[in-house]
Design a protein around this motif. Structure first.
Motif, mmCIF file in Angstrom:
data_model
loop_
_atom_site.group_PDB
_atom_site.id
_atom_site.type_symbol
_atom_site.label_atom_id
_atom_site.label_comp_id
_atom_site.label_asym_id
_atom_site.label_seq_id
_atom_site.Cartn_x
_atom_site.Cartn_y
_atom_site.Cartn_z
ATOM 1 N N UNK A 129 -10.673 20.813 54.587
ATOM 2 C CA UNK A 129 -11.634 21.667 53.861
ATOM 3 C C UNK A 129 -12.950 21.318 53.327
ATOM 4 N N UNK A 130 -13.653 21.761 52.616
ATOM 5 C CA UNK A 130 -14.678 21.094 51.938
ATOM 6 C C UNK A 130 -14.887 21.936 50.598
ATOM 7 N N UNK A 131 -14.685 21.419 49.564
ATOM 8 C CA UNK A 131 -14.862 21.936 47.995
ATOM 9 C C UNK A 131 -16.369 21.666 47.956
ATOM 10 N N UNK A 132 -16.844 22.535 46.593
ATOM 11 C CA UNK A 132 -18.158 22.477 46.178
ATOM 12 C C UNK A 132 -18.282 20.941 45.489
ATOM 13 N N UNK A 133 -19.720 20.280 45.312
ATOM 14 C CA UNK A 133 -19.691 19.062 44.735
ATOM 15 C C UNK A 133 -19.685 19.245 43.203
ATOM 16 N N UNK A 134 -19.908 20.655 42.595
ATOM 17 C CA UNK A 134 -20.096 20.699 41.168
ATOM 18 C C UNK A 134 -18.820 21.272 40.565
ATOM 19 N N UNK B 218 -17.900 22.962 37.073
ATOM 20 C CA UNK B 218 -18.555 23.447 35.588
ATOM 21 C C UNK B 218 -17.591 22.704 34.631
ATOM 22 N N UNK C 256 -22.966 21.163 34.584
ATOM 23 C CA UNK C 256 -21.763 20.995 35.785
ATOM 24 C C UNK C 256 -21.792 19.559 35.856
ATOM 25 N N UNK D 250 -21.072 16.612 38.621
ATOM 26 C CA UNK D 250 -20.860 16.082 39.973
ATOM 27 C C UNK D 250 -19.412 15.568 40.098
ATOM 28 N N UNK D 251 -18.799 16.250 41.163
ATOM 29 C CA UNK D 251 -17.311 15.854 41.076
ATOM 30 C C UNK D 251 -16.943 14.137 41.337
ATOM 31 N N UNK E 53 -8.118 25.421 41.140
ATOM 32 C CA UNK E 53 -8.853 26.869 40.952
ATOM 33 C C UNK E 53 -8.776 27.670 42.303
ATOM 34 N N UNK E 54 -8.994 26.750 43.408
ATOM 35 C CA UNK E 54 -8.905 27.323 44.770
ATOM 36 C C UNK E 54 -7.212 27.834 45.048
ATOM 37 N N UNK F 212 -13.359 15.226 53.314
ATOM 38 C CA UNK F 212 -14.085 13.848 53.688
ATOM 39 C C UNK F 212 -15.450 14.093 52.858
ATOM 40 N N UNK G 5 -18.282 12.590 49.495
ATOM 41 C CA UNK G 5 -18.565 11.444 48.315
ATOM 42 C C UNK G 5 -18.369 12.108 47.126
ATOM 43 N N UNK H 280 -18.814 28.481 40.588
ATOM 44 C CA UNK H 280 -20.067 28.118 40.491
ATOM 45 C C UNK H 280 -20.986 29.080 41.518
ATOM 46 N N UNK I 179 -21.817 28.450 45.444
ATOM 47 C CA UNK I 179 -20.928 27.119 45.817
ATOM 48 C C UNK I 179 -19.790 27.763 46.327
ATOM 49 N N UNK I 180 -19.382 27.440 47.702
ATOM 50 C CA UNK I 180 -18.202 28.009 48.152
ATOM 51 C C UNK I 180 -17.290 26.980 48.692
ATOM 52 N N UNK I 181 -15.970 27.460 48.642
ATOM 53 C CA UNK I 181 -15.051 26.576 49.512
ATOM 54 C C UNK I 181 -15.145 26.982 50.835
ATOM 55 N N UNK I 182 -15.326 25.877 51.899
ATOM 56 C CA UNK I 182 -15.292 26.074 53.434
ATOM 57 C C UNK I 182 -13.587 25.899 53.548
ATOM 58 N N UNK I 183 -12.913 26.922 53.758
ATOM 59 C CA UNK I 183 -11.571 26.896 53.997
ATOM 60 C C UNK I 183 -11.133 26.290 55.356
ATOM 61 N N UNK I 184 -9.862 25.920 55.542
ATOM 62 C CA UNK I 184 -9.651 25.179 57.064
ATOM 63 C C UNK I 184 -10.055 25.685 58.303
ATOM 64 N N UNK J 99 -13.895 25.419 58.275
ATOM 65 C CA UNK J 99 -14.060 24.185 58.357
ATOM 66 C C UNK J 99 -13.879 23.461 59.631
ATOM 67 N N UNK K 148 -27.014 10.515 47.229
ATOM 68 C CA UNK K 148 -27.250 12.014 47.043
ATOM 69 C C UNK K 148 -28.381 12.104 45.992
ATOM 70 N N UNK L 170 -25.179 25.105 47.543
ATOM 71 C CA UNK L 170 -25.051 23.775 48.528
ATOM 72 C C UNK L 170 -24.646 23.996 49.721
#
Lengths: 478, 478
Positions: A70-75, A77, A110, A112-113, A122-123, A141, A143, B37, B40-45, B48, B74, B159
């Motif tokens: 998956x991909x979470x935001x980099x920020x 709060x 915010x 940066x993670x 949260x998700x 995956x 940074x 945020x 800014x979103x979660x990209x789910x499986x 992704x 970054x 993002x």
């Protein structure tokens, strides 16, 4: 000309200055370049290709065990970071804060993670309602950023690449199993792919990840006798679930808190490869992870037929390994040094005499052994030799670790080893944080882990002399 | 039960509210989840996995053309962002600024990269000295941040994930060739993998990337008649090289400025897939990019032998496609709706009657056509059918675009089309920015591109009536 000159410069020897040797290697093997932001580096193509190989294999293993990316935001709060008390205390002092978006000051800053537990929580709160939604086995995956004071390429940088697995389960038992399973994935990967032996164990309370009930670790020993924490896997119990109010309806129709884990490995593994296998000629890469496994170097390339033959061999063996040919007008000697610096496991030399004899020369990077191999046998001999190199690197690292691992039954003995013999020190521990802190202060060593494989060294704590039934690995660490 | 209920809810129909249809699809097909945020979103499986398929194919193409992956930091120091005048003016108003590291205020604030030209330039300055060092053909897969006011999942988020290619060449000609080559890579990918026809062309000066001499684009037409800029490729000339003082010694021993390009594609492509192929039952995925190409659904699964047969078929066809079996206790009807929502290209139904007849039912997602196929022929019929679906989606999108593309020879005609017929408008343009701005104001359309494939529609500019020899695509755009 400029390039020829560059390669004549030697790198600092390990024995003279290990830290300088390390930074010489990362620069001269063209793994990284510094930037104008302290602690942030460019990972160059050769370094990134190593990371891609690490990613590819780990990702395959994760997915085979049912994990999804998956991909979470980099920020994050500030209020979200603050939800779990131990976690925020551990990370808040070292995060980078975004305070402006364009010209406008943000209402809430915010970060940066530095890690993404809070984002995953949260998700999970949004998507987990029923036992049917469990488990979720997620990984990403990305940074992350930690505003470190002292930085070193790959080992401790302000931004680094990693993967972070985050899973959520209906029962504590299942979550604990996952935690240990993923530690084993890391350990097997380090041993089988990076040719790097590791000690598996659990961290003491003092060394635990912020917010974890248990942190498992794999610890490797570097050439200079310092330990490197190479990957960790955390069991969270239901602490995060309670802090974030994540609940699910179980089969018995009752609302319950789920149990969580997280586990991560980073570009630090590239640092581990360098400091486990490298030597005074530069990088030495385990074949399984090397971007180029064999480099073909034509000798007397101006002579008729040499280049053509070299190209023909390259095409042929590209079916059994990752091969590259260097047809540039640099001298063979320059090329030998260049690919030694870059740690390419095998060099294939082919010249007019070799062609006449229907053979070529294969040279191992790790021990410089030479082999004359018939051109008819390349497709079978090269994979065999790569395998031998891979195993040889592991055996050598294992033997080095054995030579640098000591046991101490008394405080004096431990202090003497710590002062004079770089390496791991095995010693008994009573379990008190006081003794742990005293050993740090008195002997300069920190607890690496309580290994799964326990040994009985004495009946009493090496520090306070009280009864002790736990054997710990102690050491100086990166 | 909760799940059963969820699927009964219908999504908003496209005709009723296209924007709401879109957000319904991204949520209900489980592509994304919102976070706290904004933008800014979660990209789910599932979302992704689509991105991973896009990445895999593009990355393969890039590497086949000699590109190498790298990773830049970054963060960009404000002074570095400020070095190229046009570039900073374009991006500074929409960047996120880091001002604190831990508890300490930074001496110089850092922006989170909105794009990385400045970072690549700093790096090229460090590593490029001679013509031997050229070209460098680099790419990176990262996320970037732009502090947009209005945000929509995939289409415009604060993002987003992307790849950015950055290359540097000894000659302008070579750099120009690279710019167009990469545009063609994107266009071929969109057409062959995403089944999405695109118009290739060059942007007007007004629509150029900040700092570019030329911006090439591919423009696709969405279901609602709006254009979507799907990827861009920029030719920089030596403007960045001069601003960053990058010079190399050429073969003639003279110091010269090199020439640069950059090119990018983003997770916006997922939005493009949704709005090109989706329908009122949800997502429709082109087989080549679908995480699951065939879903196997056992019918009357409680009857003896059905589950076993379904599993056996799944194992068999897993050798020719990406297949998933759903053995959950949800009803077949629920499952049909679920995988239609998720846009899985083919559904394979197998029940007791089918088994008796040694056949199964295959149902296409795109047009719901049913096929009775002998179980002996699955390995040949499924790939054929997937191929048919892939081509069918492209043909349908192409026909839709043809139906929604208009020509206008006068301003009144253009205004009438713009007001009443969503789609592309082809019209002549004199080349002045004034006319471009007037058309935006008067008819609400912006210039999409000057297409490579020109047509002669009139002799005069659709706006000012002066002589014009350029045909432009105009439209409303995302």
């Amino acid at each position: 000309m400029a390039q020829q000159k560059k390669m004549v410069e030697e790198i600092t020897s390990m024995e003279e200055d290990f830290a300088k040797w390390y930074t010489d290697v990362v620069k001269k093997a063209e793994l990284i370049e510094y930037t104008s932001v302290k602690g942030c580096m460019v990972i160059r193509p050769y370094g990134y290709a190593i990371w891609e190989n690490i990613q590819k294999e780990l990702d395959r293993e994760f997915k085979a065990l049912g994990h999804e990316n998956v991909c979470m935001p980099m920020f994050i709060p500030e209020s979200l970071l603050n939800k779990e008390k131990d976690h925020v205390e551990g990370f808040a002092p070292e995060v980078a804060w975004v305070t402006y978006g364009g010209n406008e000051k943000l209402e809430e800053r915010l970060c940066v993670r530095p890690t993404s537990e809070t984002l995953f929580c949260e998700h999970y709160k949004a998507i987990v309602q029923s036992y049917r939604d469990l488990p979720k086995l997620y990984n990403q995956w990305v940074s992350v950023v930690r505003w470190e004071k002292t930085t070193r390429p790959f080992l401790r940088s302000r931004e680094f690449l990693w993967q972070e697995g985050h899973t959520i389960h209906a029962t504590a038992e299942e979550a604990r199993e996952e935690t240990v399973r993923m530690l084993n994935v890391y350990a097997d990967f380090c041993e089988n792919y990076l040719a790097m032996p590791v000690v598996k164990g659990v961290k003491t309370e003092k060394e635990r990840f912020a917010g974890a009930e248990d942190t498992y670790t794999i610890e490797a020993l570097m050439h200079d006798g310092k330990a490197l924490q190479s990957a960790t896997s955390h069991y969270f119990g239901d602490g995060f679930a309670r802090a974030f109010d994540i609940q699910f309806t179980d089969k018995d129709n009752k609302l319950k808190y789920p149990f969580q884990t997280s586990w991560g490995s980073t570009t630090r593994l590239i640092g581990a490869i360098i400091m486990t296998h490298g030597d005074n000629n530069g990088l030495v890469l385990p074949p399984k992870i090397a971007p180029t496994q064999v480099v073909v170097i034509p000798v007397a390339a101006h002579k008729a037929g040499v280049l053509e033959k070299a190209q023909e061999l390259t095409d042929r063996i590209s079916k059994v390994c990752r091969v590259k040919i260097d047809t540039s007008d640099n001298s063979p000697g320059w090329k030998f040094a260049e690919y030694e610096m870059k740690g390419v496991p095998l060099r294939l030399e082919i010249g007019p005499k070799d062609i006449e004899n229907n053979q070529c020369v294969l040279v191992r990077r790790d021990n410089r052994e030479k082999y004359f191999v018939s051109l008819d046998d390349l497709e079978t001999e090269i994979p065999k030799l790569l395998d031998t190199v891979q195993k040889g690197l592991y055996e050598a690292a294992l033997a080095r670790r054995a030579n640098m691992t000591y046991s101490a039954a008394s405080l004096d003995e431990l202090k003497d080893i710590a002062d004079n013999k770089p390496g791991f020190i095995k010693a008994m521990w009573c379990g008190s944080r006081e003794c742990e802190e005293k050993l740090k202060e008195y002997a300069g060593v920190s607890s690496r882990c309580i290994p799964f494989e326990q040994e009985h060294i004495a009946d009493t704590c090496v520090c306070c002399g009280k009864p002790a039934d736990k054997m710990l690995y102690w050491g100086k660490a990166y």
